[in-house]
Motif scaffolding. Structure first.
Motif, PDB file in Angstrom:
ATOM      1  N   UNK A 163      90.354 -72.002  50.102  1.00  0.00           N
ATOM      2  CA  UNK A 163      90.378 -71.130  51.419  1.00  0.00           C
ATOM      3  C   UNK A 163      89.372 -72.021  52.503  1.00  0.00           C
ATOM      4  N   UNK A 164      88.117 -72.492  51.937  1.00  0.00           N
ATOM      5  CA  UNK A 164      87.324 -73.211  53.026  1.00  0.00           C
ATOM      6  C   UNK A 164      88.001 -74.400  53.441  1.00  0.00           C
ATOM      7  N   UNK A 166      91.280 -75.258  53.904  1.00  0.00           N
ATOM      8  CA  UNK A 166      92.393 -74.921  54.841  1.00  0.00           C
ATOM      9  C   UNK A 166      91.793 -74.456  55.929  1.00  0.00           C
ATOM     10  N   UNK A 167      90.878 -73.510  55.967  1.00  0.00           N
ATOM     11  CA  UNK A 167      90.195 -73.102  56.986  1.00  0.00           C
ATOM     12  C   UNK A 167      89.648 -74.327  58.043  1.00  0.00           C
ATOM     13  N   UNK A 168      88.998 -75.121  57.353  1.00  0.00           N
ATOM     14  CA  UNK A 168      88.321 -76.362  58.089  1.00  0.00           C
ATOM     15  C   UNK A 168      89.531 -76.759  58.587  1.00  0.00           C
ATOM     16  N   UNK A 170      92.359 -75.780  59.807  1.00  0.00           N
ATOM     17  CA  UNK A 170      92.645 -75.123  60.912  1.00  0.00           C
ATOM     18  C   UNK A 170      91.873 -75.277  62.122  1.00  0.00           C
ATOM     19  N   UNK A 174      93.892 -77.789  63.844  1.00  0.00           N
ATOM     20  CA  UNK A 174      95.173 -76.987  64.397  1.00  0.00           C
ATOM     21  C   UNK A 174      94.673 -76.188  65.793  1.00  0.00           C
ATOM     22  N   UNK A 175      93.468 -75.379  65.509  1.00  0.00           N
ATOM     23  CA  UNK A 175      92.850 -74.873  66.879  1.00  0.00           C
ATOM     24  C   UNK A 175      92.158 -75.915  67.298  1.00  0.00           C
ATOM     25  N   UNK A 177      88.781 -76.763  67.826  1.00  0.00           N
ATOM     26  CA  UNK A 177      87.638 -76.212  68.511  1.00  0.00           C
ATOM     27  C   UNK A 177      86.432 -77.176  68.373  1.00  0.00           C
ATOM     28  N   UNK A 180      83.772 -78.594  66.270  1.00  0.00           N
ATOM     29  CA  UNK A 180      84.187 -78.921  64.968  1.00  0.00           C
ATOM     30  C   UNK A 180      85.214 -79.984  65.117  1.00  0.00           C
ATOM     31  N   UNK A 188      80.063 -83.404  59.133  1.00  0.00           N
ATOM     32  CA  UNK A 188      80.819 -82.109  58.584  1.00  0.00           C
ATOM     33  C   UNK A 188      80.883 -82.104  57.167  1.00  0.00           C
ATOM     34  N   UNK A 191      77.848 -80.689  55.867  1.00  0.00           N
ATOM     35  CA  UNK A 191      77.677 -79.226  56.171  1.00  0.00           C
ATOM     36  C   UNK A 191      78.358 -78.239  55.136  1.00  0.00           C
ATOM     37  N   UNK A 192      79.560 -78.990  54.768  1.00  0.00           N
ATOM     38  CA  UNK A 192      80.500 -77.939  53.988  1.00  0.00           C
ATOM     39  C   UNK A 192      80.262 -78.343  52.642  1.00  0.00           C
ATOM     40  N   UNK A 195      78.984 -75.686  50.186  1.00  0.00           N
ATOM     41  CA  UNK A 195      79.797 -74.629  49.881  1.00  0.00           C
ATOM     42  C   UNK A 195      80.888 -74.915  48.557  1.00  0.00           C
TER      43      UNK A 195
END
Lengths: 216, 216
Positions: A163-164, A166-168, A170, A174-175, A177, A180, A188, A191-192, A195
């Protein structure tokens, strides 16, 4: 790619590009209809009107056939093995770095974005991807991760990691932003990784204990 | 919903369902062409051949118009305000619980899945969503989070949070992998909240420090 592109076209012969495309068409139809587990190399070969040996020749395995049919630009099971190759303690950082490398790569990155968009867009492709991931990635990772641990807990840990990650993907690709999207992979990863370390190896509340017992 | 559904159809009149649909059509075309910032209520009204006051009447604000045009089933800015309403220390747990409530809700959940699929499927809708999220959610959350902190750091923290929460939605509701899909929200919140706490409030490596200096 076919390894034998005969100059003359004489119908369906081994090594012709049309044969490979025909196998992929049959595979897509059967995977969509019967799922990953319910589809065999033999049934795809029958659907395409070729010998099963030819399917093996082109795609190596059912996993390889699936990846080609779904246009998945990576071999997730191989990556999972690489990630755990140096032991479970090294796995979190290796996982984050491998993942960022794949998504940041000028060749595989855009293909991954395209794959993710397509896979998430429709219910049927999502279901198929879920079945494939569960049968391959989750199972492989769980077996490396946890000798003798409850399989449901192992699956949950891997899904939290997924989940982390895939969200990263995205957010970064994909987004896209900022900051990021453009920050260096090293920063990065730093930072991750904590988690991922906690999800894979740390203390997690047991589902039945945590219910009705929210954290303070 | 329109508030005045006159039984007779006499062209474009205030309160007619067709008028609302016409405004949404004009809004989608203009948002797609000019982006969120580049589109005004006035230009949408002109495009739909109605008075700007009618656009305000139906949709309240440009944000409301955007949500309706994108079929976004929640008001993200309102949720951000709720999440930070009890102070920044409470925000991580409130954020995870609010997010799971929205995605698990039998009404908004499926609408969110549909919205996410659509928003991620095409480059144009993704770009528009990025611009909207940056202009509203990231800005609102950053202002609540960090008085006097570097805006790029605030944005990064919020994007890391968003990456985890979007990934969780993909895993739980789109891919729907077990046990993630069915586990109680309380248990999932307990597992994920520490991640959000660290991203929002904990120590993060500064990008320029972390580059070339990977964690041990």
């Amino acid at each position: 790619m076919p390894i034998d592109e005969a100059p003359r076209r004489v119908g369906r012969r081994p090594g012709q590009p049309e044969t490979r495309a025909e196998i992929l068409r049959a595979a897509r139809a059967l995977f969509a209809e019967r799922g990953f587990a319910g589809t065999s190399i033999r049934s795809v070969a029958t659907g395409a009107g070729v010998d099963p040996a030819l399917v093996h020749h082109y795609f190596g395995s059912k996993e390889g056939l699936f990846r080609a049919a779904m246009e998945m630009p990576i071999q997730p099971e191989e990556l999972v093995k690489e990630i755990f190759a140096a032991g479970v303690e090294q796995a979190p950082e290796r996982l984050v770095r491998t993942f960022l490398r794949v998504w940041d790569d000028p060749e595989t990155g855009p293909a991954m974005v395209s794959f993710l968009r397509t896979a998430l867009a429709r219910q049927e492709s999502t279901s198929l991807l879920r079945e494939f991931l569960t049968a391959t990635v989750v199972r492989t990772a769980a077996s490396r991760l946890l000798g003798g641990v409850d399989p449901a807990e192992a699956a949950l840990r891997i899904e939290l990691v997924a989940s982390q990650m895939i969200g990263l993907a995205v957010g970064r690709r994909v987004l896209a932003v900022e900051p990021l999207a453009s920050m260096p992979a090293d920063a990065l990863a730093a930072a991750v990784t904590p988690t991922i370390t906690r999800y894979l190896l740390g203390e997690l509340p047991a589902p039945h204990q945590a219910a009705g017992n929210p954290p303070a």
